[in-house]
Each structure stands twice: as structure tokens, then as C-alpha cells.
Design a protein around this motif. Structure first.
Motif, mmCIF file in Angstrom:
data_model
loop_
_atom_site.group_PDB
_atom_site.id
_atom_site.type_symbol
_atom_site.label_atom_id
_atom_site.label_comp_id
_atom_site.label_asym_id
_atom_site.label_seq_id
_atom_site.Cartn_x
_atom_site.Cartn_y
_atom_site.Cartn_z
ATOM 1 N N GLN A 79 12.803 3.319 6.774
ATOM 2 C CA GLN A 79 12.453 4.347 7.755
ATOM 3 C C GLN A 79 12.663 3.742 9.140
ATOM 4 O OE1 GLN A 79 8.339 5.405 8.495
ATOM 5 N NE2 GLN A 79 8.892 7.575 8.510
ATOM 6 N N ASP A 80 13.602 4.316 9.897
ATOM 7 C CA ASP A 80 13.892 3.773 11.226
ATOM 8 C C ASP A 80 12.828 4.207 12.234
ATOM 9 O OD1 ASP A 80 14.560 6.376 12.174
ATOM 10 O OD2 ASP A 80 16.669 6.096 11.677
ATOM 11 N N LEU A 81 12.953 3.741 13.450
ATOM 12 C CA LEU A 81 11.958 4.026 14.481
ATOM 13 C C LEU A 81 11.896 5.509 14.852
ATOM 14 C CD1 LEU A 81 12.429 0.889 16.745
ATOM 15 C CD2 LEU A 81 10.662 1.310 15.014
ATOM 16 N N GLY A 82 12.938 6.262 14.515
ATOM 17 C CA GLY A 82 12.952 7.712 14.745
ATOM 18 C C GLY A 82 12.382 8.479 13.556
ATOM 19 N N HIS A 83 11.803 7.743 12.587
ATOM 20 C CA HIS A 83 11.179 8.303 11.382
ATOM 21 C C HIS A 83 12.173 8.934 10.406
ATOM 22 C CE1 HIS A 83 7.239 7.397 12.965
ATOM 23 N NE2 HIS A 83 7.612 7.946 14.101
ATOM 24 N N GLN A 84 13.447 8.581 10.538
ATOM 25 C CA GLN A 84 14.455 9.035 9.582
ATOM 26 C C GLN A 84 14.515 8.038 8.426
ATOM 27 O OE1 GLN A 84 16.262 11.993 9.861
ATOM 28 N NE2 GLN A 84 14.747 12.278 11.488
ATOM 29 N N TRP A 85 14.705 8.541 7.212
ATOM 30 C CA TRP A 85 14.753 7.701 6.015
ATOM 31 C C TRP A 85 16.192 7.480 5.576
ATOM 32 C CZ3 TRP A 85 10.743 5.209 3.804
ATOM 33 C CH2 TRP A 85 9.453 5.588 4.189
ATOM 34 N N HIS A 86 16.487 6.245 5.118
ATOM 35 C CA HIS A 86 17.832 5.869 4.677
ATOM 36 C C HIS A 86 17.718 5.071 3.382
ATOM 37 C CE1 HIS A 86 19.006 6.830 8.821
ATOM 38 N NE2 HIS A 86 17.916 6.167 9.158
ATOM 39 N N VAL B 140 0.830 -1.202 0.000
ATOM 40 C CA VAL B 140 0.000 0.000 0.000
ATOM 41 C C VAL B 140 0.866 1.254 0.000
ATOM 42 C CG1 VAL B 140 -1.951 -1.132 1.115
ATOM 43 C CG2 VAL B 140 -0.201 -0.034 2.514
ATOM 44 N N LYS B 141 0.261 2.332 -0.429
ATOM 45 C CA LYS B 141 0.952 3.613 -0.526
ATOM 46 C C LYS B 141 1.339 4.124 0.863
ATOM 47 C CE LYS B 141 0.411 8.039 -2.817
ATOM 48 N NZ LYS B 141 -0.467 8.859 -3.654
ATOM 49 N N VAL B 142 2.542 4.660 0.970
ATOM 50 C CA VAL B 142 2.997 5.286 2.210
ATOM 51 C C VAL B 142 2.232 6.608 2.358
ATOM 52 C CG1 VAL B 142 4.966 6.326 3.405
ATOM 53 C CG2 VAL B 142 5.291 4.234 2.070
ATOM 54 N N PRO B 143 1.577 6.827 3.496
ATOM 55 C CA PRO B 143 0.841 8.077 3.680
ATOM 56 C C PRO B 143 1.792 9.281 3.608
ATOM 57 C CG PRO B 143 0.304 6.498 5.410
ATOM 58 C CD PRO B 143 1.454 5.935 4.644
ATOM 59 N N PRO B 144 1.353 10.384 2.989
ATOM 60 C CA PRO B 144 2.211 11.575 2.877
ATOM 61 C C PRO B 144 2.769 12.047 4.215
ATOM 62 C CG PRO B 144 0.256 11.831 1.517
ATOM 63 C CD PRO B 144 0.064 10.563 2.311
ATOM 64 N N ALA B 145 2.013 11.896 5.298
ATOM 65 C CA ALA B 145 2.498 12.329 6.616
ATOM 66 C C ALA B 145 3.745 11.559 7.042
ATOM 67 C CB ALA B 145 1.396 12.164 7.661
ATOM 68 N N MET B 146 3.904 10.324 6.559
ATOM 69 C CA MET B 146 5.081 9.511 6.907
ATOM 70 C C MET B 146 6.324 9.962 6.147
ATOM 71 S SD MET B 146 3.964 7.284 9.133
ATOM 72 C CE MET B 146 5.108 5.946 9.156
ATOM 73 N N LEU B 147 6.147 10.827 5.154
ATOM 74 C CA LEU B 147 7.268 11.296 4.335
ATOM 75 C C LEU B 147 7.729 12.700 4.730
ATOM 76 C CD1 LEU B 147 5.915 10.056 0.888
ATOM 77 C CD2 LEU B 147 7.808 9.059 2.186
ATOM 78 N N HIS B 148 7.186 13.252 5.810
ATOM 79 C CA HIS B 148 7.467 14.644 6.160
ATOM 80 C C HIS B 148 8.951 14.931 6.396
ATOM 81 C CE1 HIS B 148 7.287 13.013 10.239
ATOM 82 N NE2 HIS B 148 7.971 14.061 10.605
ATOM 83 N N ALA B 149 9.706 13.984 6.907
ATOM 84 C CA ALA B 149 11.131 14.200 7.185
ATOM 85 C C ALA B 149 12.020 13.493 6.165
ATOM 86 C CB ALA B 149 11.463 13.711 8.589
ATOM 87 N N ALA B 150 11.448 13.130 5.027
ATOM 88 C CA ALA B 150 12.195 12.379 4.019
ATOM 89 C C ALA B 150 13.159 13.278 3.244
ATOM 90 C CB ALA B 150 11.223 11.719 3.052
ATOM 91 N N PRO B 151 14.256 12.693 2.734
ATOM 92 C CA PRO B 151 15.172 13.447 1.878
ATOM 93 C C PRO B 151 14.458 13.887 0.586
ATOM 94 C CG PRO B 151 16.139 11.357 2.559
ATOM 95 C CD PRO B 151 14.717 11.337 2.972
ATOM 96 N N GLU B 152 14.976 14.927 -0.047
ATOM 97 C CA GLU B 152 14.390 15.464 -1.282
ATOM 98 C C GLU B 152 14.155 14.383 -2.334
ATOM 99 O OE1 GLU B 152 13.331 18.580 -2.362
ATOM 100 O OE2 GLU B 152 13.413 19.046 -0.226
ATOM 101 N N GLU B 153 15.126 13.500 -2.489
ATOM 102 C CA GLU B 153 15.023 12.431 -3.488
ATOM 103 C C GLU B 153 13.771 11.581 -3.282
ATOM 104 O OE1 GLU B 153 17.888 8.866 -5.220
ATOM 105 O OE2 GLU B 153 18.453 9.929 -3.405
ATOM 106 N N LEU B 154 13.441 11.318 -2.047
ATOM 107 C CA LEU B 154 12.264 10.512 -1.729
ATOM 108 C C LEU B 154 10.983 11.343 -1.832
ATOM 109 C CD1 LEU B 154 11.342 7.705 -0.916
ATOM 110 C CD2 LEU B 154 11.741 8.317 1.462
ATOM 111 N N GLN C 225 10.584 0.372 8.955
ATOM 112 C CA GLN C 225 9.787 -0.070 7.816
ATOM 113 C C GLN C 225 10.562 0.122 6.519
ATOM 114 O OE1 GLN C 225 5.399 0.830 8.792
ATOM 115 N NE2 GLN C 225 6.495 2.714 9.228
ATOM 116 N N THR C 226 10.307 -0.749 5.560
ATOM 117 C CA THR C 226 10.997 -0.696 4.284
ATOM 118 C C THR C 226 10.007 -0.301 3.195
ATOM 119 O OG1 THR C 226 12.380 -2.507 5.065
ATOM 120 C CG2 THR C 226 12.517 -1.988 2.745
ATOM 121 N N ALA C 227 10.436 0.583 2.307
ATOM 122 C CA ALA C 227 9.556 1.081 1.257
ATOM 123 C C ALA C 227 10.239 1.009 -0.111
ATOM 124 C CB ALA C 227 9.155 2.520 1.547
ATOM 125 N N LEU C 228 9.415 0.948 -1.138
ATOM 126 C CA LEU C 228 9.870 0.951 -2.525
ATOM 127 C C LEU C 228 9.421 2.271 -3.133
ATOM 128 C CD1 LEU C 228 11.281 -0.994 -4.536
ATOM 129 C CD2 LEU C 228 9.002 -1.749 -5.233
#
Length: 121
Positions: free
Chosen positions: A103-110, A51-65, A82-85
Motif C-alpha cells: 500500500q503506497d502513501l496514496g493508499h493505493q494497493w499493488h 497484526v490484522k490490517v484494519p478494514p478502513a485501510m482496505l477501502h480502496a483495495a482491488p477486489e482480489e484483496l 506498507q507491506t501486507a500478507l
């Protein structure tokens, strides 16, 4: 189904895995003292949970994401995050391999891998 509605093809390796086993979890361990300890795991959601990642979960994401055309959950929760494609918002007729992000438990994306096949390797 989110990918079909958005006209986004699944990576061929993921499509084949989902045709064989609609979702999978693989864990591996190593002996440490007298016990076997978990050292790794790989989980993939079944088709109904891609399922689609909700936009709120992407608030701290890098520009590329943030500029991805579509981001779906590959694994909803591993106890570590959590792992996303992420599918690039590419031009019509120009296919780009989706990237795998964590996305780690601190909501940071890698960024984990530049393609799903690289992620499996």
C-alpha cells in the motif's frame, strides 16, 4: 495471536525467518559518486507486530484483496508505504499461498508477489 485465532498457517519461509530472528530489516546500497546511496530495503515485523490490517485501510483495495480471508501487516511502514500478507478465503482443506501486497502513501494497493517465497526472491 491473530493467525492462531484464525487458524491460518504462516508460509513456511516466514515461519522459519521468525523463529531465527523475530523481525528483520535489511538495507542495501550502491556507490553513486563519492557516496553510498540506499537502493533497497526489506523489513518484516516481529510476531507481536503481525497484526490484522484494519478494514478502513482496505477501502480502496482491488477486489482480489477485498475478498481475502485475512490481511496482516508484514512491514508496518517503510517510509514509502506498507507491506501486507493476504490470505485467500479458501475452502477447508484447500490451502492457497498468501499473496504479498504493497500500500503506497496514496493508499493505493499493488500486488507485489503471488507468494511469500516469490517476494523474498
Amino acid at each position: 495471536f491473530i493467525l492462531k485465532r484464525n487458524g491460518v498457517p504462516l508460509p513456511s519461509e516466514l515461519r522459519v525467518m521468525l523463529q531465527v530472528c523475530n523481525g528483520v530489516t535489511v538495507r542495501w546500497g550502491a556507490p553513486l559518486g563519492k557516496r553510498i546511496r540506499d537502493v533497497g530495503a526489506l523489513s518484516l515485523n516481529g510476531l507481536d507486530r503481525l497484526v490484522k490490517v484494519p478494514p478502513a485501510m482496505l477501502h480502496a483495495a482491488p477486489e482480489e484483496l477485498l475478498h481475502a480471508g485475512l490481511v496482516i501487516w508484514l512491514c508496518s511502514s517503510s517510509g514509502y508505504g506498507q507491506t501486507a500478507l493476504a490470505f485467500a478465503d479458501s475452502k477447508p482443506g484447500v490451502a492457497k499461498e498468501p499473496q504479498v501486497w504493497f500500500q503506497d502513501l496514496g493508499h493505493q494497493w499493488h500486488l507485489l508477489a503471488h507468494s511469500f517465497l516469490d517476494y523474498l526472491r
